[in-house]
Write an enzyme that holds these catalytic residues in place. Structure first.
Site: not given
Length: 972
Positions: A144, A203, A208, A285, A289
């Site tokens: 992403c 990141s 992360e 969703g 994620m």
């Protein structure tokens, strides 16, 4: 002449500078410096002669001939220069590691989402990239926050150009716009960048952990893909090692370490502190994620939420993991209703189009608990339209807004990042040393092959001169030649095998030695040819891949056509229904008027009502309304048969009249049902067909499936019982299945956390294997020390879930081998091979369409049907001279020139073995007497001989029973 001179000058100047060839004609002011034009004086003379306007016609003809000769010489030299520059391009320009990409620091989300590549398409992208002219290896990292292409390029600048154009092609973003946002790094800088990415230093959320898992996924999906080879594979392997070291030694991953956790943290900062426990949360969703978002919400005190997903299965799994949390599942069709009741909405789906448009959100009721409804969109492409933030009732955040979340922890993480840079520098040095050692691998291989060819050639000459000698003498001469070659190779190999870490030799010295060896033995040309050959093989594989893709595309085309017909049919039906209702309504209205009570004062004029109805029906024009949709439906229907015929060719064309033994066919089908565990179907077939002997395998395969079912629930008792019953025969077959079963059961005991139970199991079941499998026994006993923290055990690979799958597969294979059966049923193998060979057969039938009788009478296919290695079992040799199949009485014989003939053919050629003879395919001579010792072992697969032969003519007949002795040739 001037044009030829200009073209030659262009090539020469470009070859001397940077190897970039130009084909346009240019002026030639510096012609004296070029070696192409040797007769410079004649050029000047010809120019002056033209000025004098000579009248002699013969002199003019001579001058023209000189011009033509010079032009020919110039063109020849230019062509040679072009060839040399093409070779120099690959010998003088060293291959480079490059990275080209866009990330959250260089490009906005609306550009990145156009370039995003789903994980399932990464292998295809690697193949596409490696099909480019100057790309040898490649990998794709698309998340992403970034889309990066890592590649090994034969030419740095050409590689960058080709990759950039490929990125533009797949995304639709112009190259000029890509160049504004892309970043490019080479060699050490590219390597350092990937190490920083894997460590989480590049990141949004510093340190992360999710990115390391994504880097691991790149390596996992790349394994086995042609193009994800040694250099790129090693680069990602070192990146994973670096990422693990950084996290372990710096603890940089403490705190918010992923986009999901940062999204939750951002939501908490935007909510009033008093509403943490009562806020209404909606998560859209339930993928990777979404699952992380739910877990982080639970960790921050959220007790209840609504999850919208396409199916309930994933939500049920999350609900099982988080039993203390109330998770309500809603289907995607109820998304807007759920959004109307939510205060905070997280979106994390793979939808290509936005789920929430401005007009959707505008219709949602005003929130009663908060001033503005909060949308946190962590999807790429975005699920919430950007203009939603213009509404006063909504507040929208996407992945680009997560930068604000990490501001509070920035100072501490920067300090850890500085320590991480030291680790990255160490690992960078290790990778560069490893990469330097690879430079010598082609030279080592080619040098060994070069000397091996000389050794084999000289040995053959020596043996032919010595005449009839014993096998012992031959072996002594062979050992002498091998010993001498090894002694010759020892010195160069010691120098070339330096890995770059030795104190005695630097990488620069090793590379200098390597280039010297290449020059001495003329190995550079062979290495170039090997590179070209590899490229050709990769191209061939890509052609096969695209052929299969074309087949899938044709099926997709047929499906689309059927979908269009169905859509047009629905449209036509809907329109017909609408028109009929409209006409019916008008008629009913007219009837109501006619049947209404008559008023004597105002009588009903039925004629005027009917006239009015007629005008309304004419205005409605029902036939014209129905004509359009029906015409479109008929048009699509008329195209469908041709399309189906094209997509699904008539495979019956390839049918040949073969007398099947239905007794054997019934047994094969019943055996297939038993292999698949469909025992009821198999029994039914046997009873109805009257084939009781086909049930011979039933009991064995039933026992196998019962054992496998138990293994799926991690129960090894049935398997251990079977192994104990057949221990002796399994040991004769070299199987150590019993040890592996006890090992896996021991691992399950370790996971329960009881040291006493583990020791007891080891004494009872593993002690007997200590003498014969000491290494495995030591590994298992060491694990006892790590009970309670098995994840840190040095042998943690023993606890991976995949171990059960591997053990089940090995058990299945050993059991089938034990009962004399192949792992796959003969029917499934034959069908799979037939599907792969069917396109070739159909093409052959089309070629022989006018010769149907010949097709039916063919005893041997005129062209080979290429099948994969999984369909190659035992091989049968067919002599290229006599066309006879090999057998134990007539075995294949290997000639000194590495061609192969049958024994009977050799006897015929040598007049009964009385004299030497010439090979039918080369001028080499051979003696039938000497060939007796070179007979190929019939029980050995012939593939090894095929690898040794340069021009071997072999016909392979595939037999579908693996591990079974060759059947009688008459039956074949």
């Amino acid at each position: 002449m001037a044009a030829a001179g200009g073209f030659s000058t262009s090539i020469a100047s470009s070859a001397q500078s940077n190897g970039n060839l130009r084909s346009q004609a240019v002026p030639c002011p510096q012609i004296q410096s070029q070696t192409f034009y040797k007769p410079l004086n004649s050029r000047r003379t010809s120019a002056s002669n033209q000025g004098l306007c000579l009248k002699c016609e013969s002199a003019s003809q001579n001058l023209n001939s000189i011009h033509k000769e010079e032009s020919k010489r110039s063109n020849v030299i230019a062509l040679e220069q072009l060839k040399a520059s093409a070779i120099d391009r690959y010998t003088k320009e060293k291959s480079s590691i490059i990275v080209i990409g866009l990330n959250v620091h260089t490009a906005p989300v609306d550009v990145r989402e156009k370039l995003a590549i789903p994980e399932a398409q990464w292998p295809r992208a690697i193949s596409d990239l490696c099909a480019l002219n100057h790309i040898e290896e490649a990998a794709v990292l698309s998340t992403c926050n970034r889309m990066e292409i890592y590649a090994v390029a034969l030419s740095q600048h050409r590689g960058v150009k080709e990759v950039t154009e490929w990125m533009s092609k797949i995304s639709g973003v112009p190259v000029s716009e890509l160049c504004q946002h892309r970043f490019m790094l080479y060699n050490k800088d590219a390597t350092r960048h990937l190490f920083e990415v894997a460590s989480g230093l590049d990141s949004i959320v510093l340190g992360e952990g999710q990115i390391l898992a994504q880097v691991k996924q790149v390596k996992k999906l790349g394994q086995g893909v042609d193009g994800f080879n040694r250099k790129i594979g090693g680069l990602f392997e070192h990146a994973i090692i670096t990422g693990k070291r950084v996290r372990t030694e710096t603890n940089i991953s403490s705190g918010s370490v992923s986009v999901s956790s940062a999204a939750v943290e951002l939501a908490l900062t935007k909510l009033p502190e008093s509403s943490y426990a009562t806020v209404r949360v909606l998560v859209i969703g339930a993928g990777k994620m979404g699952k992380l978002v739910i877990k982080h919400l639970a960790a921050n005190g959220c007790k209840e939420m609504v999850v919208v997903n396409r199916t309930e299965e994933k939500v049920a799994v999350i609900r099982e993991e988080l039993k203390d949390m109330r998770i309500v599942y809603k289907p995607l069709s109820e998304m807007m209703g759920c959004a109307a009741e939510a205060d905070v909405i997280f979106t994390s789906t793979a939808s290509e189009t936005p789920l929430f448009l401005k007009e959707h959100v505008q219709t949602l009721p005003a929130d009663t608990k908060m001033a503005r409804r909060l949308f946190i969109d962590i999807s790429v492409p975005r699920n919430v339209e950007p203009c939603v933030s213009d509404l006063e009732t909504a507040e929208v955040y996407n992945v680009d807004n997560l930068k604000d979340v990490v501001a509070a922890n920035k100072e501490d993480r920067l300090r850890k990042a500085m320590k991480a840079q030291t680790i990255i520098s160490e690992e960078l040095q290790n990778f560069e040393a490893w990469k330097d050692s690879l430079e010598a691998v082609p030279t080592i291989k080619k040098l060994r092959a070069y000397l091996e060819r000389i050794r084999a050639s000289e040995l053959e000459k020596c043996l032919s001169k010595m005449g009839d000698i014993t096998d012992k003498q031959k072996k002594a001469i062979y050992d002498l030649s091998m010993g001498m070659m090894k002694k010759f190779l020892h010195g160069p190999m010691q120098q070339l095998r330096c890995d770059g870490r030795s104190d005695f030799q630097k990488p620069e010295e090793m590379l200098e030695i390597m280039h010297a060896v290449n020059r001495m033995f003329d190995l550079e040309t062979e290495i170039i040819l090997e590179t070209v050959r590899t490229k050709m093989e990769r191209t061939k594989k890509l052609q096969l891949y695209f052929t299969a893709a074309k087949g899938r595309m044709e099926l997709s085309t047929a499906k689309d056509a059927l979908d269009r017909v169905a859509k047009k049919q629905k449209l036509s039906f809907s329109k017909s229904h609408e028109v009929i209702n409209q006409v019916s309504h008008e008629i009913e209205q007219a009837l109501v008027k006619i049947q209404s009570d008559e008023d004597p004062m105002f009588p009903i004029d039925q004629k005027s009502i009917l006239t009015e109805l007629k005008h309304k029906l004419i205005a409605t024009a029902p036939l014209k309304q129905l004509e359009g949709p029906q015409k479109e439906l008929n048009l699509n229907l008329s195209k469908l048969p041709k399309l189906l015929e094209k997509s699904f060719p008539d495979i019956s064309m390839a049918y040949r009249n073969v007398d099947f033994d239905f007794h054997i066919v019934n047994q094969i089908i019943a055996s297939h049902f038993y292999h698949q565990g469909l025992f009821d179907l198999g029994d039914c077939l046997i009873n109805e067909a009257g084939e009781p002997e086909a049930a011979a395998l039933r009991s064995h395969l039933l026992e196998l499936h019962q054992i496998l079912e138990a293994m799926r629930i991690k129960n090894t008792e049935p398997a251990l019982k079977w192994v104990a019953t057949n221990r002796e025969k399994l040991m004769q077959n070299g199987s150590n299945l019993e040890l592996k079963l006890h090992q896996q059961q021991f691992v399950e005991v370790l996971k329960r956390g009881s040291r006493a139970d583990s020791l007891n199991y080891a004494k009872t079941h593993l002690a007997s294997f200590a003498s014969s499998h000491m290494k495995e026994f030591q590994k298992l006993t060491v694990c006892i020390i790590w009970i309670g923290r098995l994840e840190k055990c040095p042998h943690s690979e023993l606890f991976a879930p995949i171990c059960w799958e591997k053990l089940t597969e090995e058990l299945n294979r050993d059991f089938c081998n034990f009962i004399g059966q192949s792992l796959q049923s003969p029917l499934s193998v034959a069908i799979a091979a037939g599907i792969e060979g069917l396109p070739t057969l159909l093409k052959l039938v089309n070629v022989m369409a006018a010769k149907k009788q010949e097709w039916q009478a063919l005893k041997q296919l005129p062209v080979p049907v290429e099948l994969g290695k999984e369909f190659q079992f035992h091989s049968i040799f067919v002599c290229p001279v006599s066309r006879d199949q090999g057998s134990e009485e007539n075995p294949p014989m290997l000639l000194p020139c590495f061609h192969v003939l049958c024994k009977k053919s050799i006897i015929n050629l040598s007049k009964g073995s009385s004299r030497s003879f010439k090979c039918p395919y080369c001028p080499a001579e051979a003696s039938a007497v000497l060939l007796k010792s070179q007979k190929i072992d019939w029980n050995m697969e012939f593939m090894s001989a095929e690898r040794e032969c340069s021009n071997l003519e072999v016909s392979l007949l595939v037999i579908c029973k693996r591990g079974v002795a060759l059947p009688d040739f008459e039956g074949l």
